[in-house]
Design an enzyme around this catalytic site. Structure first.
Site, PDB file in Angstrom:
ATOM      1  N   ASP A 130      38.238  -5.930 -13.652  1.00  0.00           N
ATOM      2  CA  ASP A 130      38.278  -7.327 -13.215  1.00  0.00           C
ATOM      3  C   ASP A 130      37.626  -8.160 -14.312  1.00  0.00           C
ATOM      4  O   ASP A 130      36.466  -7.939 -14.667  1.00  0.00           O
ATOM      5  CB  ASP A 130      37.512  -7.503 -11.896  1.00  0.00           C
ATOM      6  CG  ASP A 130      37.584  -8.926 -11.366  1.00  0.00           C
ATOM      7  OD1 ASP A 130      38.692  -9.370 -11.006  1.00  0.00           O
ATOM      8  OD2 ASP A 130      36.535  -9.598 -11.316  1.00  0.00           O
ATOM      9  N   ASP A 132      35.908 -11.274 -15.623  1.00  0.00           N
ATOM     10  CA  ASP A 132      35.158 -12.427 -15.124  1.00  0.00           C
ATOM     11  C   ASP A 132      34.625 -13.216 -16.319  1.00  0.00           C
ATOM     12  O   ASP A 132      33.422 -13.306 -16.556  1.00  0.00           O
ATOM     13  CB  ASP A 132      34.022 -11.964 -14.207  1.00  0.00           C
ATOM     14  CG  ASP A 132      33.405 -13.114 -13.423  1.00  0.00           C
ATOM     15  OD1 ASP A 132      33.891 -14.254 -13.571  1.00  0.00           O
ATOM     16  OD2 ASP A 132      32.444 -12.881 -12.688  1.00  0.00           O
ATOM     17  N   GLU A 134      33.959 -16.606 -17.790  1.00  0.00           N
ATOM     18  CA  GLU A 134      33.756 -17.972 -17.293  1.00  0.00           C
ATOM     19  C   GLU A 134      33.337 -18.910 -18.428  1.00  0.00           C
ATOM     20  O   GLU A 134      32.160 -19.080 -18.679  1.00  0.00           O
ATOM     21  CB  GLU A 134      32.701 -17.944 -16.184  1.00  0.00           C
ATOM     22  CG  GLU A 134      33.074 -17.075 -14.994  1.00  0.00           C
ATOM     23  CD  GLU A 134      32.049 -17.097 -13.872  1.00  0.00           C
ATOM     24  OE1 GLU A 134      31.402 -18.144 -13.660  1.00  0.00           O
ATOM     25  OE2 GLU A 134      31.892 -16.083 -13.195  1.00  0.00           O
ATOM     26  N   TYR A 203      34.240 -21.120  -4.318  1.00  0.00           N
ATOM     27  CA  TYR A 203      32.848 -21.462  -3.996  1.00  0.00           C
ATOM     28  C   TYR A 203      32.255 -22.033  -5.284  1.00  0.00           C
ATOM     29  O   TYR A 203      32.926 -22.034  -6.336  1.00  0.00           O
ATOM     30  CB  TYR A 203      32.061 -20.246  -3.490  1.00  0.00           C
ATOM     31  CG  TYR A 203      32.271 -18.976  -4.253  1.00  0.00           C
ATOM     32  CD1 TYR A 203      31.661 -18.762  -5.487  1.00  0.00           C
ATOM     33  CD2 TYR A 203      33.086 -17.965  -3.748  1.00  0.00           C
ATOM     34  CE1 TYR A 203      31.849 -17.593  -6.193  1.00  0.00           C
ATOM     35  CE2 TYR A 203      33.283 -16.790  -4.452  1.00  0.00           C
ATOM     36  CZ  TYR A 203      32.658 -16.606  -5.682  1.00  0.00           C
ATOM     37  OH  TYR A 203      32.859 -15.446  -6.377  1.00  0.00           O
TER      38      TYR A 203
END
Length: 376
Positions: A130, A132, A134, A203
């Site tokens: 995965d 991630d 950012e 979120y």
């Protein structure tokens, strides 16, 4: 002959009933705590656990230390209790991708990374990667490099990963749920051809840099706040992203602001971000005894709380909002719901249980409705 006809009828009826049974929603947990808690994790309630995080050393995906290696090994061992469980290795995190832009800017860097992902998964007997990061293309963690070339480079990265990992291993990525990321960071048409799913971080939609309060994990948009789970999902569906590759996100923590005036019980008011609060500590930190009054926004389908004496405002997910989010994922025929982060939940009757109860109810044909309404 009569008995044979009845048998055929019953067989076809059972087969048709099974065929019409909707696929069970994936319930995906990020996990960033250590090995001590792993044996007590509710593996039977999950489809995936994503270990958070691995990082880059040079061009290679690496596990940082022996403690993390032990954690991954114990997570994989949970398959003895749930053989269908997938354990995924995650790269990055908010502050964990300082060299991603440079490493993934070259063909050689992407190839070496993909090979290291394969080797780590073979070593741990885990099930995929995965990403991630950012963020590609737009500003993320302060000081981390980002360029316009990140967008095509990210596409090239997932293509290389799929080429090396093949169909045996899963490839997914965590995506910002806010509009700027959706519009600028990813070539959705090309990237989604290669990945199993995208984990939408619906979120932190009002983040710690914001000087105005709001719902950080709203299901629906409000006149004051466009960012929401529904806004994110509907945008991606309209541009052709398959619903069955979308996973929405829930928060097992709240975000608190200080110096917030009492107008509108602190919602959409100026303030300074103070801290995050784990769900397992809600009863102690945002209770009535501590001076908090809890409210429900029936447009956003989101809870919040305000402490008038101390001028504190907090936005969060609770059992009600996560049940509605889960039902939304079911109604929209999405791939699943994920959350950050498993160790923040209570041991019993927590947020994960609210998700699983909703999934179980839907399997039994008793769905909850999550329609927007008026604010109460």
């Amino acid at each position: 002959m009569m008995h044979r006809s009845i048998f055929i009828f019953l067989f076809l009826f059972a087969f048709n009933t099974y065929a019409q049974q909707p696929a069970r929603l994936n319930v995906i947990a990020y996990y960033s705590a250590g090995p001590e808690q792993v044996d007590n994790l509710p593996a039977e309630k999950l489809s995936h656990i994503i270990f958070s995080f691995c990082h880059l050393t040079g061009n290679k995906l690496t596990v940082d230390n022996r403690r993390d290696s032990t954690t991954i090994t114990k997570l994989v061992n949970l398959k003895k209790r749930n053989p269908k469980l997938k354990v995924i290795l995650s790269l990055g995190g908010w502050s964990g991708c300082p060299s991603c832009s440079d490493v993934f800017s070259t063909d050689a860097g992407r190839k070496e990374f993909a090979q290291s992902v394969l080797q780590l998964n073979q070593k741990f007997k885990s099930d995929g990667i995965d990403l991630d990061w950012e963020y590609p293309t737009i500003e993320g963690y302060p000081g981390h490099k980002y360029t316009l070339e990140d967008k095509p480079n990210f596409t090239a990265l997932v293509r290389e990963l799929r080429k090396v990992l093949g169909p045996k291993y899963e490839v997914s990525f965590a995506a910002g749920g806010f509009q700027k990321f959706l519009e600028e960071s990813v070539d959705w048409k090309e990237v989604m051809k290669e990945v199993d799913r995208v984990n939408l971080m619906t979120y932190d939609l009002v983040n710690g840099y914001s000087t105005v309060t709001g719902h950080h994990t709203a299901l629906y948009s409000t006149p004051q706040l466009r960012e929401s789970t529904d806004n994110c999902v509907q945008y991606l569906l309209k541009i052709g992203v398959p619903a069955n590759k979308l996973v929405i996100g829930g928060a097992f923590y709240g975000r608190m602001w200080e110096g917030v005036v009492a107008t509108n019980n602190g919602l959409y008011q100026s303030g300074k971000f103070k801290a995050g609060v784990d769900f397992k500590n809600f009863d102690k930190q945002i209770s009535e005894e501590k001076g908090f009054v809890k409210y429900w926004d029936d447009v956003a389908k989101a809870p919040y709380a305000y402490n008038a004496a101390e001028k504190l405002f907090i936005t969060y997910d609770d059992k009600r909002s996560l049940a509605l989010k889960t039902q939304y994922a079911i109604d929209q025929k999405l791939d699943g719901i994920m959350f950050w982060e498993l160790s923040l939940d209570t041991d019993k009757d927590g947020l994960l249980d609210a998700i699983v109860k909703t999934v179980d109810a839907a399997q039994k044909g008793k769905p909850q409705k999550a329609k927007a309404g008026k604010k109460k």
